[in-house]
Design an enzyme around this catalytic site. Structure first.
Site, PDB file in Angstrom:
ATOM      1  N   ASN A  79       0.807  -1.222   0.000  1.00 44.56           N
ATOM      2  CA  ASN A  79       0.000   0.000   0.000  1.00 44.56           C
ATOM      3  C   ASN A  79       0.841   1.274   0.000  1.00 44.56           C
ATOM      4  O   ASN A  79       0.322   2.375   0.201  1.00 44.56           O
ATOM      5  CB  ASN A  79      -0.943   0.011   1.202  1.00 44.56           C
ATOM      6  CG  ASN A  79      -1.737  -1.274   1.311  1.00 44.56           C
ATOM      7  OD1 ASN A  79      -1.475  -2.097   2.185  1.00 44.56           O
ATOM      8  ND2 ASN A  79      -2.652  -1.470   0.383  1.00 44.56           N
ATOM      9  N   ILE A  86       1.145   6.963   0.213  1.00 46.87           N
ATOM     10  CA  ILE A  86       0.462   5.972   1.037  1.00 46.87           C
ATOM     11  C   ILE A  86      -0.994   5.843   0.610  1.00 46.87           C
ATOM     12  O   ILE A  86      -1.678   6.839   0.418  1.00 46.87           O
ATOM     13  CB  ILE A  86       0.511   6.392   2.529  1.00 46.87           C
ATOM     14  CG1 ILE A  86       1.957   6.639   2.968  1.00 46.87           C
ATOM     15  CG2 ILE A  86      -0.135   5.343   3.408  1.00 46.87           C
ATOM     16  CD1 ILE A  86       2.075   7.453   4.223  1.00 46.87           C
ATOM     17  N   CYS A  87      -1.431   4.592   0.457  1.00 47.89           N
ATOM     18  CA  CYS A  87      -2.843   4.363   0.148  1.00 47.89           C
ATOM     19  C   CYS A  87      -3.573   4.064   1.450  1.00 47.89           C
ATOM     20  O   CYS A  87      -3.454   2.974   1.997  1.00 47.89           O
ATOM     21  CB  CYS A  87      -2.979   3.181  -0.811  1.00 47.89           C
ATOM     22  SG  CYS A  87      -4.686   2.768  -1.172  1.00 47.89           S
ATOM     23  N   LEU A  88      -4.253   5.051   1.955  1.00 45.23           N
ATOM     24  CA  LEU A  88      -4.927   4.889   3.247  1.00 45.23           C
ATOM     25  C   LEU A  88      -6.208   5.714   3.194  1.00 45.23           C
ATOM     26  O   LEU A  88      -6.178   6.895   2.852  1.00 45.23           O
ATOM     27  CB  LEU A  88      -3.995   5.392   4.366  1.00 45.23           C
ATOM     28  CG  LEU A  88      -4.396   5.112   5.795  1.00 45.23           C
ATOM     29  CD1 LEU A  88      -4.478   3.623   6.052  1.00 45.23           C
ATOM     30  CD2 LEU A  88      -3.391   5.740   6.760  1.00 45.23           C
ATOM     31  N   LEU A 121      -1.426  -0.119  -3.886  1.00 45.78           N
ATOM     32  CA  LEU A 121      -0.948   1.083  -4.551  1.00 45.78           C
ATOM     33  C   LEU A 121       0.273   0.708  -5.387  1.00 45.78           C
ATOM     34  O   LEU A 121       0.422   1.116  -6.520  1.00 45.78           O
ATOM     35  CB  LEU A 121      -0.596   2.166  -3.520  1.00 45.78           C
ATOM     36  CG  LEU A 121      -0.263   3.518  -4.108  1.00 45.78           C
ATOM     37  CD1 LEU A 121      -1.464   4.095  -4.843  1.00 45.78           C
ATOM     38  CD2 LEU A 121       0.152   4.484  -3.011  1.00 45.78           C
TER      39      LEU A 121
END
Lengths: 153, 474
Positions: A79, A86-88, A121
């Site tokens: 991620n 950052i994929c959050l 990601l």
């Protein structure tokens, strides 16, 4: 430069005086909206023993929009991409002004403990992760030792 | 703000943690409960959403301008559903007023302990139980449902404190909040006189006779109620603690009960300073659909509100929106400010906001500060046109690096060089403030750092299809 809202001053003060275990966040001297962040890899994760550097920026509209956070230390994580992005969810659509810097950093620490290859990601990493999780975890450990070990910094 | 806002502002910043050093550290819960989840300040003109969460009117209105859900529970919210909470505003104002005194008093624990050790012990016990029942309250993402425990624990605590307060009351001027207007010699709070009344008085608004009646009659009636009680001193302390709370409550009740009565009949019930009939005349500002509004029409609207009409279209829109938030949230306050004060606030906001302080096309302080490239409304074409040259240079540079890398053995790509590149990129991001060209060099460094074998075109920085457009335009 927009004026510094009291909320930011308060959050900064609390981050410094009452830090979250395993996380540090220090404001830059010449831009109080820019923070140098370090996060320790969670102990039960492939990132254990690593100390990861991040940068965090509070946009003018903060807290109406999310802080911008990016990993500076290379990390092997489905991620987090090569640029450290950052994929959050809480950094994007699920941001709420009731959240704050410390909760965001805690979420990132939690993301290290629980990688989610189903919402990737970094596609290549996620594929490795799904194909052979053991190998991927080993790779993440190697990267941690190589780029994030406290002695090398 | 550029110098060092920290040293300058820290004094004026209040925080629940201020109570940690007092003899009742648990008061930080009471303190934090009265703060807005968004701005972390004491609630100003609090309003409740349909999901029963409370925020400052201004904070939630600003948030709902671009979002449609509650910041705490994510349920659908409409701005029109916000309801003001009269009692809470008075409670918070009251707490704010006595907070510095309480802080000081409770910090000097020595003298109090000597004076009444039993009471002190009791308080600490009470404190301990309160702490047991809810220690999580400090955190911000708590859901108000948790607060049930606190509200049960707090009243006795609070009462103890009010009992204590009569010690302080002797040192306080009793009627400190009432001053006389130099023009109509009406009694009112100093704050109200400065912010609201003097303007009206000078402008010759003629409701002063009404209001002076109401304030006077309420001033008259207060001593009566005090005298009726048995122990004047004690009740004085308590009733003064709750006085502002009582009045609006009884007022709202009476309002709902005798609906349809003329404002003047209701007025004597307003003990303090709310010219309600005046307020109800004021309508909320409408939300504007800017897409169907020409710039001259927008300027007319602004002029109609006595707002400045200079600046770009974007500035005009944000000016209207900010005033819309200020104006409508002001209506949620029991102690509204005059339009003049609102306009002053608006100009202060403009001075501190990047939309007005930056004259460039958009804010190029640093890429990380810049509107995210992943945003839906990101002006891709504008971006491409502006940075066409830079992109070209970057592509050249990347090709060159690629060539070098292919020539050199793989092992040259060491970890250290990679890391230092990333770090230098971040430094560029960071210092990008000072130099408009910096951000691009930051990107170029990052480009070096990417997996070059995949080809620049596939890289995440150049994902938009419009990249063709650069070539076409040449």
């Amino acid at each position: 430069m927009a004026a510094l809202p009291k909320r930011i001053i308060k959050e900064t003060e609390r981050l410094v005086s009452d830090p979250v275990p395993g996380i540090t966040a220090t404001p830059s001297e010449d831009n109080l909206r820019y923070f140098h962040v370090t996060i320790e890899g969670p102990s039960a994760s492939p990132y254990a023993g690593g100390l990861f550097k991040l940068e965090l920026y509070l946009p003018d509209d903060y807290p109406m929009c999310a802080p911008k956070v990016r990993f500076l230390t290379k990390i092997y994580h489905p991620n987090i991409d090569k640029l450290g992005r950052i994929c959050l969810d809480v950094l994007k659509d699920n941001w709420s002004p009731a959240l704050q810097i410390r909760t965001i950093l805690l979420s990132i620490q939690a993301l290290l403990a629980a990688p989610n290859p189903d919402d990737p990601l970094a596609n290549d990493v996620a594929e490795d992760w799904k194909k052979d999780e053991q190998a991927a975890i080993k790779m993440a450990q190697e990267w941690t030792a190589k780029y994030a070990s406290t002695s090398s910094q | 703000m550029s110098s060092n806002p920290f040293s300058k502002n820290l004094e004026s910043v209040s925080d629940p943690s201020d109570w940690n050093t007092t003899m009742v550290p648990g008061l930080r819960e009471l303190d934090s409960l009265q703060r807005c989840y968004i701005c972390k300040e004491f609630l100003k003109a609090p309003v409740m959403t349909s999901c029963n969460h409370t925020f400052c009117s201004q904070c939630i209105r600003e948030y709902l301008l671009s979002n449609t859900h509650c910041p705490l529970c994510k349920s659908e919210q409409l701005e029109s559903n916000l309801k003001k909470v009269i009692l809470l505003e008075e409670l918070v104002l009251c707490f704010k007023k006595y907070r510095p005194i309480l802080l000081e008093l409770l910090a000097n624990s020595e003298s109090v302990e000597a004076g009444d050790p039993e009471e002190c012990k009791e308080m600490k016990e009470l404190q301990a139980t309160a702490n047991d029942s809810n220690s999580i309250n400090q955190d911000i993402i708590e859901i108000p449902d948790d607060d049930v425990g606190t509200s049960q624990g707090q009243p006795p605590l609070k009462k103890r404190l009010t009992d204590k307060k009569h010690l302080v009351d002797s040192t306080l001027p009793k009627n400190d909040d009432l001053v006389e207007c130099p023009i109509c010699s009406e009694l009112m709070s100093a704050e109200k006189l400065q912010t609201l009344h003097i303007d009206q008085c000078l402008n010759g608004k003629s409701n002063s006779s009404h209001r002076s009646d109401s304030t006077r009659s309420s001033n008259m009636s207060k001593p009566h109620t005090f005298r009726r009680k048995n122990s004047p001193k004690k009740t004085n302390a308590i009733s003064s603690f709750f006085r502002p709370v009582d009045s609006p409550v009884s007022d709202s009740k009476s309002k709902s009960a005798k609906h349809g009565h003329t404002p003047s009949e209701n007025e004597p019930l307003h003990s303090n300073d709310i010219p309600v009939h005046h307020l109800s005349d004021r309508k909320r500002l409408p939300k504007l659909d800017f897409s169907s509004l020409t710039t001259p029409r927008l300027k007319d609207k602004l002029a109609g509100l006595s707002l400045p009409t200079h600046g770009s279209r974007l500035q005009l829109e944000s000016r209207y929106n900010q005033y819309y938030i200020l104006f409508n949230s002001n209506l949620d306050s029991n102690h509204p400010l005059s339009d003049k004060v609102l306009r002053h606030k608006l100009s202060q906001w403009e001075h501190s906001h990047s939309t007005f302080t930056n004259t460039s096309l958009f804010n190029t302080k640093s890429p990380i500060n810049f509107k995210s490239i992943t945003d839906k409304d990101f002006p891709v074409k504008l971006w491409l046109r502006t940075y066409k040259k830079d992109f070209k240079e970057l592509v050249e540079k990347a090709k060159l690096t690629n060539k070098k890398k292919q020539e050199a053995p793989e092992s040259n790509l060491t970890a250290d060089s990679n890391k230092s590149e990333v770090q230098s990129a971040s430094e560029n991001l960071h210092y990008g403030n000072h130099d408009h060209n910096q951000p691009h060099s930051a990107i170029s460094d990052t480009v070096d750092n990417m997996d070059i074998n995949k080809g620049i075109e596939n890289s995440s920085l150049f994902v938009f299809d419009d990249s063709q457009e650069i070539a076409n335009e040449e």
